[in-house]
Design a protein around this motif. Structure first.
Motif, PDB file in Angstrom:
ATOM      1  N   GLY A   1      38.303  61.978  16.576  1.00 28.27           N
ATOM      2  CA  GLY A   1      38.823  62.831  17.643  1.00 28.27           C
ATOM      3  C   GLY A   1      39.937  62.170  18.432  1.00 28.27           C
ATOM      4  O   GLY A   1      40.040  62.385  19.636  1.00 28.27           O
ATOM      5  N   GLY A   2      40.792  61.406  17.726  1.00 28.84           N
ATOM      6  CA  GLY A   2      41.948  60.830  18.421  1.00 28.84           C
ATOM      7  C   GLY A   2      41.570  59.733  19.387  1.00 28.84           C
ATOM      8  O   GLY A   2      41.861  59.828  20.581  1.00 28.84           O
ATOM      9  N   GLY A   3      40.910  58.702  18.889  1.00 30.45           N
ATOM     10  CA  GLY A   3      40.483  57.580  19.735  1.00 30.45           C
ATOM     11  C   GLY A   3      41.665  56.825  20.324  1.00 30.45           C
ATOM     12  O   GLY A   3      42.822  57.177  20.075  1.00 30.45           O
ATOM     13  N   PRO A   4      41.390  55.805  21.131  1.00 33.41           N
ATOM     14  CA  PRO A   4      42.454  55.113  21.860  1.00 33.41           C
ATOM     15  C   PRO A   4      43.465  54.429  20.945  1.00 33.41           C
ATOM     16  O   PRO A   4      43.096  53.859  19.915  1.00 33.41           O
ATOM     17  N   ASP A   5      44.737  54.492  21.323  1.00 34.35           N
ATOM     18  CA  ASP A   5      45.785  53.795  20.566  1.00 34.35           C
ATOM     19  C   ASP A   5      45.864  52.338  21.051  1.00 34.35           C
ATOM     20  O   ASP A   5      45.043  51.902  21.867  1.00 34.35           O
ATOM     21  N   GLN A   6      46.885  51.621  20.593  1.00 36.31           N
ATOM     22  CA  GLN A   6      46.948  50.174  20.898  1.00 36.31           C
ATOM     23  C   GLN A   6      47.101  49.906  22.389  1.00 36.31           C
ATOM     24  O   GLN A   6      46.471  48.988  22.926  1.00 36.31           O
ATOM     25  N   VAL A   7      47.934  50.689  23.068  1.00 37.83           N
ATOM     26  CA  VAL A   7      48.121  50.457  24.510  1.00 37.83           C
ATOM     27  C   VAL A   7      46.819  50.759  25.252  1.00 37.83           C
ATOM     28  O   VAL A   7      46.401  49.996  26.139  1.00 37.83           O
ATOM     29  N   GLN A   8      46.182  51.836  24.884  1.00 38.74           N
ATOM     30  CA  GLN A   8      44.913  52.194  25.557  1.00 38.74           C
ATOM     31  C   GLN A   8      43.839  51.135  25.274  1.00 38.74           C
ATOM     32  O   GLN A   8      43.074  50.768  26.165  1.00 38.74           O
ATOM     33  N   GLN A   9      43.806  50.628  24.031  1.00 40.27           N
ATOM     34  CA  GLN A   9      42.821  49.582  23.720  1.00 40.27           C
ATOM     35  C   GLN A   9      43.101  48.321  24.527  1.00 40.27           C
ATOM     36  O   GLN A   9      42.172  47.666  25.025  1.00 40.27           O
ATOM     37  N   ALA A  10      44.377  47.987  24.657  1.00 39.25           N
ATOM     38  CA  ALA A  10      44.736  46.793  25.439  1.00 39.25           C
ATOM     39  C   ALA A  10      44.350  46.987  26.907  1.00 39.25           C
ATOM     40  O   ALA A  10      43.858  46.054  27.562  1.00 39.25           O
ATOM     41  N   LEU A  11      44.555  48.189  27.429  1.00 35.64           N
ATOM     42  CA  LEU A  11      44.177  48.468  28.823  1.00 35.64           C
ATOM     43  C   LEU A  11      42.654  48.403  28.996  1.00 35.64           C
ATOM     44  O   LEU A  11      42.153  47.860  29.994  1.00 35.64           O
ATOM     45  N   MET A  12      41.936  48.911  28.020  1.00 39.77           N
ATOM     46  CA  MET A  12      40.467  48.825  28.088  1.00 39.77           C
ATOM     47  C   MET A  12      40.025  47.355  28.083  1.00 39.77           C
ATOM     48  O   MET A  12      39.143  46.965  28.869  1.00 39.77           O
ATOM     49  N   ALA A  13      40.649  46.548  27.230  1.00 35.39           N
ATOM     50  CA  ALA A  13      40.267  45.126  27.141  1.00 35.39           C
ATOM     51  C   ALA A  13      40.601  44.406  28.443  1.00 35.39           C
ATOM     52  O   ALA A  13      39.788  43.612  28.964  1.00 35.39           O
ATOM     53  N   ALA A  14      41.778  44.675  28.994  1.00 38.72           N
ATOM     54  CA  ALA A  14      42.182  44.015  30.246  1.00 38.72           C
ATOM     55  C   ALA A  14      41.254  44.430  31.384  1.00 38.72           C
ATOM     56  O   ALA A  14      40.924  43.627  32.268  1.00 38.72           O
ATOM     57  N   THR A  15      40.822  45.676  31.371  1.00 37.83           N
ATOM     58  CA  THR A  15      39.921  46.158  32.420  1.00 37.83           C
ATOM     59  C   THR A  15      38.537  45.528  32.267  1.00 37.83           C
ATOM     60  O   THR A  15      37.919  45.120  33.262  1.00 37.83           O
ATOM     61  N   GLN A  16      38.077  45.431  31.019  1.00 40.17           N
ATOM     62  CA  GLN A  16      36.787  44.764  30.769  1.00 40.17           C
ATOM     63  C   GLN A  16      36.787  43.346  31.326  1.00 40.17           C
ATOM     64  O   GLN A  16      35.784  42.864  31.847  1.00 40.17           O
ATOM     65  N   ALA A  17      37.949  42.682  31.208  1.00 33.63           N
ATOM     66  CA  ALA A  17      38.051  41.293  31.674  1.00 33.63           C
ATOM     67  C   ALA A  17      37.878  41.173  33.190  1.00 33.63           C
ATOM     68  O   ALA A  17      37.665  40.077  33.704  1.00 33.63           O
ATOM     69  N   LEU A  18      37.966  42.297  33.907  1.00 34.31           N
ATOM     70  CA  LEU A  18      37.760  42.273  35.366  1.00 34.31           C
ATOM     71  C   LEU A  18      36.290  42.122  35.735  1.00 34.31           C
ATOM     72  O   LEU A  18      35.954  41.876  36.888  1.00 34.31           O
ATOM     73  N   GLY A  19      35.394  42.330  34.742  1.00 40.71           N
ATOM     74  CA  GLY A  19      33.960  42.198  35.020  1.00 40.71           C
ATOM     75  C   GLY A  19      33.278  43.548  35.190  1.00 40.71           C
ATOM     76  O   GLY A  19      33.808  44.566  34.724  1.00 40.71           O
ATOM     77  N   PRO A  20      32.110  43.557  35.894  1.00 40.54           N
ATOM     78  CA  PRO A  20      31.295  44.774  35.979  1.00 40.54           C
ATOM     79  C   PRO A  20      32.026  45.983  36.554  1.00 40.54           C
ATOM     80  O   PRO A  20      31.674  47.128  36.260  1.00 40.54           O
ATOM     81  N   VAL A  21      33.070  45.734  37.325  1.00 41.28           N
ATOM     82  CA  VAL A  21      33.813  46.850  37.933  1.00 41.28           C
ATOM     83  C   VAL A  21      34.447  47.747  36.857  1.00 41.28           C
ATOM     84  O   VAL A  21      34.764  48.918  37.106  1.00 41.28           O
ATOM     85  N   ALA A  22      34.575  47.205  35.634  1.00 42.86           N
ATOM     86  CA  ALA A  22      35.201  47.950  34.533  1.00 42.86           C
ATOM     87  C   ALA A  22      34.473  49.245  34.214  1.00 42.86           C
ATOM     88  O   ALA A  22      35.054  50.168  33.639  1.00 42.86           O
ATOM     89  N   ARG A  23      33.203  49.330  34.612  1.00 40.93           N
ATOM     90  CA  ARG A  23      32.465  50.549  34.307  1.00 40.93           C
ATOM     91  C   ARG A  23      33.002  51.761  35.061  1.00 40.93           C
ATOM     92  O   ARG A  23      32.641  52.897  34.783  1.00 40.93           O
ATOM     93  N   MET A  24      33.919  51.536  36.003  1.00 44.21           N
ATOM     94  CA  MET A  24      34.537  52.667  36.700  1.00 44.21           C
ATOM     95  C   MET A  24      35.526  53.415  35.806  1.00 44.21           C
ATOM     96  O   MET A  24      35.878  54.557  36.091  1.00 44.21           O
ATOM     97  N   GLN A  25      35.993  52.734  34.745  1.00 43.24           N
ATOM     98  CA  GLN A  25      36.987  53.366  33.862  1.00 43.24           C
ATOM     99  C   GLN A  25      36.352  54.551  33.126  1.00 43.24           C
ATOM    100  O   GLN A  25      35.197  54.478  32.710  1.00 43.24           O
ATOM    101  N   ILE A  26      37.113  55.613  32.948  1.00 42.58           N
ATOM    102  CA  ILE A  26      36.571  56.768  32.218  1.00 42.58           C
ATOM    103  C   ILE A  26      36.300  56.385  30.765  1.00 42.58           C
ATOM    104  O   ILE A  26      36.846  55.416  30.245  1.00 42.58           O
ATOM    105  N   ALA A  27      35.479  57.194  30.086  1.00 43.81           N
ATOM    106  CA  ALA A  27      35.183  56.967  28.672  1.00 43.81           C
ATOM    107  C   ALA A  27      36.395  57.374  27.831  1.00 43.81           C
ATOM    108  O   ALA A  27      37.087  58.337  28.172  1.00 43.81           O
ATOM    109  N   PRO A  28      36.652  56.666  26.726  1.00 43.31           N
ATOM    110  CA  PRO A  28      37.840  57.002  25.920  1.00 43.31           C
ATOM    111  C   PRO A  28      37.815  58.429  25.372  1.00 43.31           C
ATOM    112  O   PRO A  28      38.860  59.083  25.306  1.00 43.31           O
ATOM    113  N   GLU A  29      36.632  58.938  24.998  1.00 49.87           N
ATOM    114  CA  GLU A  29      36.572  60.322  24.492  1.00 49.87           C
ATOM    115  C   GLU A  29      36.887  61.320  25.605  1.00 49.87           C
ATOM    116  O   GLU A  29      37.401  62.408  25.354  1.00 49.87           O
ATOM    117  N   GLN A  30      36.605  60.931  26.839  1.00 49.00           N
ATOM    118  CA  GLN A  30      36.966  61.758  27.994  1.00 49.00           C
ATOM    119  C   GLN A  30      38.481  61.787  28.163  1.00 49.00           C
ATOM    120  O   GLN A  30      39.072  62.828  28.460  1.00 49.00           O
TER     121      GLN A  30
END
Ligand code: SAM
Length: 229
Positions: free
Chosen positions: A29-58
């Motif tokens: 269903g059109g999952g995240p591209d490279q920029v979106q994956q990089a943004l997800m990874a950078a956000t994960q690196a912030l720690g538990p606060v990353a759970r505020m990010q929306i889900a990729p399928e959303q």
């Protein structure tokens, strides 16, 4: 509480996803591209606060919704590191304009970096400051096709009213976290959770609001879609 009779129980078809099914859905269903994956990874690196990010399928759905609506002007309340804004801005197309509201300079600086990487920076305007004040200062005219509300939940009702007042008839508001991890069915068990109490009050309020037509999607943490009549 809603005045309409509550729905009779039926076997639910929507459910919380296993990791395998989640991956399957993203692969089909059109999952995240490279920029979106990089943004997800950078956000994960912030720690538990990353759970505020929306889900990729959303994000896929929100981009798609903006496209099928032919939306050109959108507003986002609650931007964080910019994932949802990136998806919305893509869906708006090259002529589209997205106004993003947030209070946090550090997170939104990160967002701007990834909007630039995605070639979307010229479509997005960021306003830093409390969203209530930013919204109140916007012109009282129906200038938006689409609104996404995903900031501090205690102020959700206020953001809903301010965005609705500026939405064109036929426009759509998306309320994020409408399920709040499933806790919305037992708010009495969590009286200390002010976000939960505010979400339940807003969910109950909009479902009987004659100004809008609701559709509740069990996507991500629950999306309550409201089409302005
Ligand atoms: C759940 S996060 C948004 C997630 C984002 N939509 C995404 O996809 O990554 C909530 C955001 O609301 C912001 N926020 C909290 N209180 C706010 C306020 N009073 N005014 C504006 N933004 C606020 C926070 O700084 C945070 O970035």
């Amino acid at each position: 509480m809603p005045e309409t009779p509550s729905t009779q129980p039926v076997q639910p078809k929507s459910f919380f996803l296993s990791p395998d099914l989640h991956t399957y859905i993203l692969n089909h269903g059109g999952g995240p591209d490279q920029v979106q994956q990089a943004l997800m990874a950078a956000t994960q690196a912030l720690g538990p606060v990353a759970r505020m990010q929306i889900a990729p399928e959303q994000g896929v759905f929100m981009e798609w919704l903006a496209q099928v609506m032919g939306a050109r002007r959108a507003i986002e309340v609650g931007t964080f590191t910019g994932y949802s804004a990136l998806c919305l801005a893509r869906g708006l197309g090259p002529q589209g304009r997205l106004l993003c509201l947030d209070v946090n300079e550090q997170w939104t600086r990160m967002a701007q970096t990834y909007w630039r990487k995605a070639g979307l920076a010229d479509r997005i305007t960021l306003r830093l400051g409390p969203a209530a004040a930013t919204l109140a200062a916007l012109p009282q005219e129906p200038g938006f096709d689409l609104g996404f509300i995903d900031a501090d939940k205690e102020n959700g009702r206020l953001y809903y009213e301010e965005v609705l007042a500026r939405l064109r008839p036929g426009g759509v508001i998306i309320l994020d976290n409408a399920l709040w991890g499933g806790k919305v069915v037992e708010p009495h068990r969590h009286p200390e959770d002010a976000s939960l109490q505010a979400i339940c009050a807003l969910n109950d309020g909009v479902v009987t609001d004659a100004r809008v037509q609701p559709a509740f999607l069990p996507l991500g943490d629950g999306l309550l879609l409201l089409r302005k009549r």
